[in-house]
Write a protein that holds these residues in place. Structure first.
Motif, PDB file in Angstrom:
ATOM      1  N   ALA A   1      22.720  28.571  23.768  1.00 20.35           N
ATOM      2  CA  ALA A   1      23.661  28.692  24.879  1.00 20.35           C
ATOM      3  C   ALA A   1      23.340  29.913  25.736  1.00 20.35           C
ATOM      4  CB  ALA A   1      25.092  28.772  24.348  1.00 20.35           C
ATOM      5  N   LEU A   2      23.054  31.028  25.096  1.00 19.94           N
ATOM      6  CA  LEU A   2      22.740  32.246  25.852  1.00 19.94           C
ATOM      7  C   LEU A   2      21.433  32.107  26.632  1.00 19.94           C
ATOM      8  CD1 LEU A   2      23.807  34.926  23.221  1.00 19.94           C
ATOM      9  CD2 LEU A   2      24.937  34.437  25.410  1.00 19.94           C
ATOM     10  N   THR A   3      20.430  31.491  26.025  1.00 21.44           N
ATOM     11  CA  THR A   3      19.153  31.329  26.729  1.00 21.44           C
ATOM     12  C   THR A   3      19.229  30.277  27.821  1.00 21.44           C
ATOM     13  OG1 THR A   3      18.354  29.777  25.051  1.00 21.44           O
ATOM     14  CG2 THR A   3      17.784  32.104  24.758  1.00 21.44           C
ATOM     15  N   GLU A   4      20.238  29.403  27.754  1.00 17.86           N
ATOM     16  CA  GLU A   4      20.416  28.382  28.800  1.00 17.86           C
ATOM     17  C   GLU A   4      21.368  28.844  29.897  1.00 17.86           C
ATOM     18  OE1 GLU A   4      21.555  24.815  26.752  1.00 17.86           O
ATOM     19  OE2 GLU A   4      19.534  24.490  25.968  1.00 17.86           O
ATOM     20  N   GLY A   5      21.776  30.116  29.863  1.00 15.09           N
ATOM     21  CA  GLY A   5      22.555  30.665  30.962  1.00 15.09           C
ATOM     22  C   GLY A   5      24.042  30.829  30.737  1.00 15.09           C
ATOM     23  N   VAL A   6      24.545  30.495  29.556  1.00 13.41           N
ATOM     24  CA  VAL A   6      25.961  30.736  29.286  1.00 13.41           C
ATOM     25  C   VAL A   6      26.146  32.241  29.156  1.00 13.41           C
ATOM     26  CG1 VAL A   6      27.889  30.321  27.697  1.00 13.41           C
ATOM     27  CG2 VAL A   6      26.226  28.499  28.152  1.00 13.41           C
ATOM     28  N   GLU A   7      27.176  32.749  29.768  1.00 18.11           N
ATOM     29  CA  GLU A   7      27.424  34.192  29.811  1.00 18.11           C
ATOM     30  C   GLU A   7      27.723  34.746  28.411  1.00 18.11           C
ATOM     31  OE1 GLU A   7      30.888  37.091  31.611  1.00 18.11           O
ATOM     32  OE2 GLU A   7      30.449  35.224  32.648  1.00 18.11           O
ATOM     33  N   ALA A   8      27.239  35.964  28.178  1.00 14.07           N
ATOM     34  CA  ALA A   8      27.567  36.683  26.944  1.00 14.07           C
ATOM     35  C   ALA A   8      28.807  37.532  27.215  1.00 14.07           C
ATOM     36  CB  ALA A   8      26.414  37.578  26.521  1.00 14.07           C
ATOM     37  N   CYS A   9      29.737  37.550  26.279  1.00 11.73           N
ATOM     38  CA  CYS A   9      30.934  38.366  26.428  1.00 11.73           C
ATOM     39  C   CYS A   9      30.538  39.827  26.600  1.00 11.73           C
ATOM     40  CB  CYS A   9      31.829  38.205  25.193  1.00 11.73           C
ATOM     41  SG  CYS A   9      33.243  39.336  25.150  1.00 11.73           S
ATOM     42  N   GLY A  10      31.104  40.493  27.590  1.00 11.01           N
ATOM     43  CA  GLY A  10      30.790  41.892  27.854  1.00 11.01           C
ATOM     44  C   GLY A  10      31.427  42.845  26.866  1.00 11.01           C
ATOM     45  N   LEU A  11      32.397  42.372  26.110  1.00 12.17           N
ATOM     46  CA  LEU A  11      33.078  43.238  25.155  1.00 12.17           C
ATOM     47  C   LEU A  11      32.402  43.224  23.785  1.00 12.17           C
ATOM     48  CD1 LEU A  11      35.542  45.069  24.615  1.00 12.17           C
ATOM     49  CD2 LEU A  11      36.786  43.017  23.950  1.00 12.17           C
ATOM     50  N   CYS A  12      32.170  42.024  23.230  1.00 17.83           N
ATOM     51  CA  CYS A  12      31.609  41.938  21.872  1.00 17.83           C
ATOM     52  C   CYS A  12      30.082  41.844  21.870  1.00 17.83           C
ATOM     53  CB  CYS A  12      32.221  40.755  21.119  1.00 17.83           C
ATOM     54  SG  CYS A  12      31.816  39.128  21.814  1.00 17.83           S
ATOM     55  N   ARG A  13      29.476  41.609  22.993  1.00 18.68           N
ATOM     56  CA  ARG A  13      28.021  41.603  23.189  1.00 18.68           C
ATOM     57  C   ARG A  13      27.260  40.753  22.162  1.00 18.68           C
ATOM     58  NH1 ARG A  13      26.894  42.565  28.004  1.00 18.68           N
ATOM     59  NH2 ARG A  13      24.791  42.600  27.240  1.00 18.68           N
ATOM     60  N   PRO A  14      27.475  39.435  22.158  1.00 14.48           N
ATOM     61  CA  PRO A  14      26.752  38.590  21.208  1.00 14.48           C
ATOM     62  C   PRO A  14      25.242  38.588  21.446  1.00 14.48           C
ATOM     63  CG  PRO A  14      27.830  37.248  22.838  1.00 14.48           C
ATOM     64  CD  PRO A  14      28.308  38.644  23.049  1.00 14.48           C
ATOM     65  N   ASP A  15      24.836  38.835  22.685  1.00 14.47           N
ATOM     66  CA  ASP A  15      23.398  38.875  22.987  1.00 14.47           C
ATOM     67  C   ASP A  15      22.723  40.030  22.254  1.00 14.47           C
ATOM     68  OD1 ASP A  15      24.868  40.629  24.564  1.00 14.47           O
ATOM     69  OD2 ASP A  15      23.742  40.212  26.401  1.00 14.47           O
ATOM     70  N   SER A  16      23.397  41.169  22.171  1.00 12.52           N
ATOM     71  CA  SER A  16      22.849  42.306  21.412  1.00 12.52           C
ATOM     72  C   SER A  16      22.818  42.008  19.926  1.00 12.52           C
ATOM     73  CB  SER A  16      23.689  43.563  21.642  1.00 12.52           C
ATOM     74  OG  SER A  16      23.619  43.952  22.994  1.00 12.52           O
ATOM     75  N   GLU A  17      23.903  41.403  19.416  1.00 16.14           N
ATOM     76  CA  GLU A  17      23.985  41.050  18.002  1.00 16.14           C
ATOM     77  C   GLU A  17      22.903  40.044  17.607  1.00 16.14           C
ATOM     78  OE1 GLU A  17      26.121  42.094  15.499  1.00 16.14           O
ATOM     79  OE2 GLU A  17      26.824  43.620  16.881  1.00 16.14           O
ATOM     80  N   LEU A  18      22.571  39.161  18.530  1.00 19.57           N
ATOM     81  CA  LEU A  18      21.554  38.130  18.266  1.00 19.57           C
ATOM     82  C   LEU A  18      20.135  38.595  18.611  1.00 19.57           C
ATOM     83  CD1 LEU A  18      23.558  35.091  19.633  1.00 19.57           C
ATOM     84  CD2 LEU A  18      22.833  35.410  17.267  1.00 19.57           C
ATOM     85  N   GLY A  19      20.019  39.781  19.182  1.00 20.38           N
ATOM     86  CA  GLY A  19      18.692  40.294  19.541  1.00 20.38           C
ATOM     87  C   GLY A  19      18.159  39.706  20.835  1.00 20.38           C
ATOM     88  N   ILE A  20      19.028  39.197  21.692  1.00 15.39           N
ATOM     89  CA  ILE A  20      18.609  38.629  22.990  1.00 15.39           C
ATOM     90  C   ILE A  20      19.104  39.580  24.070  1.00 15.39           C
ATOM     91  CG2 ILE A  20      18.825  36.673  24.549  1.00 15.39           C
ATOM     92  CD1 ILE A  20      19.647  34.990  22.132  1.00 15.39           C
ATOM     93  N   LEU A  21      18.213  40.257  24.732  1.00 17.81           N
ATOM     94  CA  LEU A  21      18.620  41.170  25.802  1.00 17.81           C
ATOM     95  C   LEU A  21      17.941  40.874  27.083  1.00 17.81           C
ATOM     96  CD1 LEU A  21      18.765  44.519  23.827  1.00 17.81           C
ATOM     97  CD2 LEU A  21      20.653  43.106  24.537  1.00 17.81           C
TER      98      LEU A  21
END
Length: 108
Positions: free
Chosen positions: A88-108
């Motif tokens: 979902a994140l790589t297909e353009g769904v926004e990452a929450c700015g508060l919990c930062r799932p992209d950082s947790e998943l290693g996608i920046l």
């Protein structure tokens, strides 16, 4: 006209039976109350690792990905797997700015 027996010995017997039955009912009530209290004290299940927040409407699309338990995910959040969160994140769904799932998943 009463359905109770007219003589004292049978009335006393009935009284004894009713007292014993009432005691059994009260014991069952205590057990049921203990079981109910125990169920209420049960630990809730842990939140999912990842959730996707859905938009409003009939064909609600993913709006944001959150780390499970994020308070901003709202009521329209659905649990997803780690792979689904990454996709979902790589297909353009926004990452929450508060919990930062992209950082947790290693996608920046």
């Amino acid at each position: 006209m009463s359905e109770l027996p007219p003589d004292l010995p049978r009335l006393r017997t009935l009284e004894t039976w009713l007292q014993l039955t009432l005691e059994q009912v009260r014991q069952h009530i205590v057990i049921a109350e203990q079981q109910e209290a125990q169920q209420q004290r049960a630990v809730p299940p842990p939140p999912p690792d990842w959730v996707v927040q859905l938009g409003v409407g009939h064909d609600a699309h993913p709006v944001a990905v959150h780390v499970g338990g994020c308070g901003t995910a709202g009521k329209r959040a659905r649990p997803i797997s780690r792979q689904e969160a990454i996709r979902a994140l790589t297909e353009g769904v926004e990452a929450c700015g508060l919990c930062r799932p992209d950082s947790e998943l290693g996608i920046l």
